[in-house]
Enzyme design. Structure first.
Site, PDB file in Angstrom:
ATOM      1  N   CYS A  99       0.811  -1.230   0.000  1.00  0.00           N
ATOM      2  CA  CYS A  99       0.000   0.000   0.000  1.00  0.00           C
ATOM      3  C   CYS A  99       0.839   1.274   0.000  1.00  0.00           C
ATOM      4  O   CYS A  99       0.355   2.327  -0.400  1.00  0.00           O
ATOM      5  CB  CYS A  99      -0.971   0.003   1.174  1.00  0.00           C
ATOM      6  N   HIS A 151      -3.352   7.501   2.105  1.00  0.00           N
ATOM      7  CA  HIS A 151      -3.750   6.175   1.643  1.00  0.00           C
ATOM      8  C   HIS A 151      -5.160   5.898   2.159  1.00  0.00           C
ATOM      9  O   HIS A 151      -5.450   6.107   3.335  1.00  0.00           O
ATOM     10  CB  HIS A 151      -2.772   5.135   2.191  1.00  0.00           C
ATOM     11  N   ASN A 168     -10.075   0.279  -0.363  1.00  0.00           N
ATOM     12  CA  ASN A 168      -8.607   0.315  -0.318  1.00  0.00           C
ATOM     13  C   ASN A 168      -8.063  -0.249  -1.634  1.00  0.00           C
ATOM     14  O   ASN A 168      -8.185  -1.442  -1.893  1.00  0.00           O
ATOM     15  CB  ASN A 168      -8.136  -0.510   0.883  1.00  0.00           C
TER      16      ASN A 168
HETATM   17  N1  COA Z   1     -19.102  -7.919   8.446  1.00  0.00           N
HETATM   18  C1  COA Z   1     -19.659  -8.160   9.638  1.00  0.00           C
HETATM   19  N2  COA Z   1     -18.931  -8.503  10.711  1.00  0.00           N
HETATM   20  C2  COA Z   1     -17.605  -8.571  10.564  1.00  0.00           C
HETATM   21  C3  COA Z   1     -16.971  -8.357   9.353  1.00  0.00           C
HETATM   22  C4  COA Z   1     -17.781  -8.003   8.261  1.00  0.00           C
HETATM   23  N3  COA Z   1     -17.270  -7.742   7.038  1.00  0.00           N
HETATM   24  N4  COA Z   1     -15.641  -8.504   9.510  1.00  0.00           N
HETATM   25  C5  COA Z   1     -15.436  -8.819  10.794  1.00  0.00           C
HETATM   26  N5  COA Z   1     -16.629  -8.879  11.439  1.00  0.00           N
HETATM   27  C6  COA Z   1     -16.873  -9.199  12.839  1.00  0.00           C
HETATM   28  C7  COA Z   1     -15.760 -10.009  13.445  1.00  0.00           C
HETATM   29  O1  COA Z   1     -15.916 -11.373  13.144  1.00  0.00           O
HETATM   30  C8  COA Z   1     -15.924  -9.707  14.906  1.00  0.00           C
HETATM   31  O2  COA Z   1     -16.961 -10.492  15.424  1.00  0.00           O
HETATM   32  P1  COA Z   1     -16.833 -11.164  16.895  1.00  0.00           P
HETATM   33  O3  COA Z   1     -16.734  -9.996  17.828  1.00  0.00           O
HETATM   34  O4  COA Z   1     -18.089 -11.942  17.001  1.00  0.00           O
HETATM   35  O5  COA Z   1     -15.594 -11.986  16.856  1.00  0.00           O
HETATM   36  C9  COA Z   1     -16.409  -8.262  14.928  1.00  0.00           C
HETATM   37  O6  COA Z   1     -16.889  -7.996  13.595  1.00  0.00           O
HETATM   38  C10 COA Z   1     -15.307  -7.267  15.276  1.00  0.00           C
HETATM   39  O7  COA Z   1     -14.149  -7.573  14.495  1.00  0.00           O
HETATM   40  P2  COA Z   1     -12.830  -6.760  14.644  1.00  0.00           P
HETATM   41  O8  COA Z   1     -11.828  -7.316  13.670  1.00  0.00           O
HETATM   42  O9  COA Z   1     -12.427  -6.652  16.060  1.00  0.00           O
HETATM   43  O10 COA Z   1     -13.351  -5.344  14.139  1.00  0.00           O
HETATM   44  P3  COA Z   1     -12.612  -3.967  14.082  1.00  0.00           P
HETATM   45  O11 COA Z   1     -13.387  -2.957  14.783  1.00  0.00           O
HETATM   46  O12 COA Z   1     -11.157  -4.099  14.410  1.00  0.00           O
HETATM   47  O13 COA Z   1     -12.719  -3.613  12.520  1.00  0.00           O
HETATM   48  C11 COA Z   1     -11.364  -3.659  10.542  1.00  0.00           C
HETATM   49  C12 COA Z   1     -12.112  -4.463  11.565  1.00  0.00           C
HETATM   50  C13 COA Z   1     -10.671  -4.609   9.578  1.00  0.00           C
HETATM   51  C14 COA Z   1     -12.343  -2.785   9.784  1.00  0.00           C
HETATM   52  C15 COA Z   1     -10.339  -2.767  11.246  1.00  0.00           C
HETATM   53  O14 COA Z   1      -9.562  -3.515  12.128  1.00  0.00           O
HETATM   54  C16 COA Z   1      -9.434  -2.075  10.287  1.00  0.00           C
HETATM   55  O15 COA Z   1      -9.848  -1.254   9.515  1.00  0.00           O
HETATM   56  N6  COA Z   1      -8.133  -2.375  10.351  1.00  0.00           N
HETATM   57  C17 COA Z   1      -7.171  -1.794   9.465  1.00  0.00           C
HETATM   58  C18 COA Z   1      -7.186  -2.566   8.211  1.00  0.00           C
HETATM   59  C19 COA Z   1      -6.506  -1.863   7.123  1.00  0.00           C
HETATM   60  O16 COA Z   1      -6.775  -0.717   6.866  1.00  0.00           O
HETATM   61  N7  COA Z   1      -5.624  -2.569   6.449  1.00  0.00           N
HETATM   62  C20 COA Z   1      -4.978  -2.118   5.296  1.00  0.00           C
HETATM   63  C21 COA Z   1      -3.822  -1.288   5.646  1.00  0.00           C
HETATM   64  S1  COA Z   1      -2.915  -1.044   4.207  1.00  0.00           S
END
Ligand code: COA
EC number: 2.3.1.180
Length: 326
Positions: A113, A253, A283
């Site tokens: 990225c 980004h 993204n």
């Molecule tokens: N739809 C519905 N539920 C979802 C889901 C989706 N697409 N993806 C995950 N969940 C659920 C999980 O299973 C989890 O359920 P549980 O509590 O029963 O286990 C719950 O949502 C919370 O998941 P979590 O991973 O803790 O959520 P979060 O608040 O951290 O959000 C992201 C997840 C990925 C959106 C967040 O961590 C994020 O944006 N991270 C950065 C990722 C990124 O930008 N990467 C690229 C960098 S280049």
């Protein structure tokens, strides 16, 4: 003094636009969850015949038009991608052939990225060293082809697209506070390979002999992103000799709206100065910064003379920032 001056931008998106509601028909997710956690509403997905190279070609062609150049004027083509058309040759050389550039230096940069930031620093250095005069710097991706479409924690986050800029060797005023000080004023890059396992693709030519699928520990990535991005932006501004309040626009980004908000808050930058396209594109990895830059240039938000900070972080981890007076 000679600087690498931004003289053109362009971008390209696949024809097919996919909403969160459409994804919810494939995996157990909802528009509400995706919007609340990421700010993403749509992403473009490459169809048959659309590849990283074709998107890169279209973005580059648009950038050449906006710079008023012909393909043959280009002597350096740097393409940032983590989703090349083939393991080799470099996708940059495919784009070179598609644009009918007879001879130039052409290679790919792999920093996921933050690939576009790495590519900008490489091109800027080669231009200031006097080796090249006119560079196409492209970020292009088709992440839809390395997503695990059964994994709701990753497949909702990414999209396909390309963005390109033209950098030209031009005389530029040395004093960065002077509006005549156009061009790339400073760049800063970092990598920390200890975090390889937090965001990676589980295949490759030398390991599995397969392409593999994207795997990510999203929560960990989020935590590192805000800290690293705020720090590298401050570092790049310091290197340019400019205070934070000199910044007209930040083009980040586009990974997640919450990362954009948190990073801007950490630097006390008003959110009105942050270009946001993550809602429309999701993204797009190395394409996201030049795609967002092109949109903000074309709709007139970014004006000649503005100080613009580009920043990105991605798998590796790698991260970086660039300060440019457009
Ligand atoms: N739809 C519905 N539920 C979802 C889901 C989706 N697409 N993806 C995950 N969940 C659920 C999980 O299973 C989890 O359920 P549980 O509590 O029963 O286990 C719950 O949502 C919370 O998941 P979590 O991973 O803790 O959520 P979060 O608040 O951290 O959000 C992201 C997840 C990925 C959106 C967040 O961590 C994020 O944006 N991270 C950065 C990722 C990124 O930008 N990467 C690229 C960098 S280049």
């Amino acid at each position: 003094m000679i600087r690498a001056v931004l003289t053109g931008t362009g971008s390209a998106l696949p024809a097919r636009r996919v909403s969160n509601a459409e994804l919810a028909e494939r995996v157990d997710t909802s528009d509400e969850w995706i919007v609340e956690r990421t700010g993403i509403r749509f992403r473009h997905i490459a169809g048959e015949g659309e590849t990283t190279a074709t998107l890169a070609r279209d973005a580059a062609a648009a950038a050449l038009i906006s710079a008023g150049l012909a393909p043959g004027d280009i002597d350096l083509l740097v393409l940032a991608t983590a989703t090349p058309d083939n393991t080799f040759p470099a996708t940059a050389t495919k784009v070179q052939a598609m644009l009918a550039i007879d001879d130039c230096v052409a290679f790919d940069v792999a920093a996921v990225c933050s690939g576009f930031l790495y590519a900008v620093q490489v091109a800027d250095s080669m231009i200031r060293a006097g080796a090249h005069r006119r560079a196409l710097v492209i970020g292009a991706e088709t992440f839809s082809r390395i997503l695990d479409w059964e994994d709701r924690t990753t497949c909702v986050l990414f999209g396909d697209g390309a963005g390109a800029i033209v950098l030209e060797a031009r005389d530029s005023v040395a004093d960065v506070n002077d509006p005549g000080a156009r061009g790339v004023l400073a760049t800063r890059l970092h990598a920390d390979g200890r975090h390889n396992g937090l965001l990676f693709v589980d295949g490759g030519p030398s390991t599995t002999g397969t392409v593999g699928k994207l795997r990510m520990k999203g929560r960990e990535v989020f935590r590192h992103a805000v800290v690293n991005l705020a720090a590298v932006m401050e570092e790049a501004l310091h290197a340019a000799g400019l205070p934070t309040d000199a910044v007209d626009w930040v083009v980040p980004h586009q990974a997640n709206a919450r990362i954009l908000d948190a990073t801007a808050r950490k630097l006390s930058l008003p959110s009105e100065k942050v270009v946001v396209t993550v809602d429309q594109h999701a993204n797009t990895s190395a394409a996201s910064v030049p795609l967002a830059l092109d949109q903000a240039m074309r709709d007139g938000r970014i004006q000649p003379g503005h100080i613009v900070v580009l920043e990105a972080m991605g798998g590796g981890f790698t991260w970086g920032a660039a300060v440019i007076r457009v």
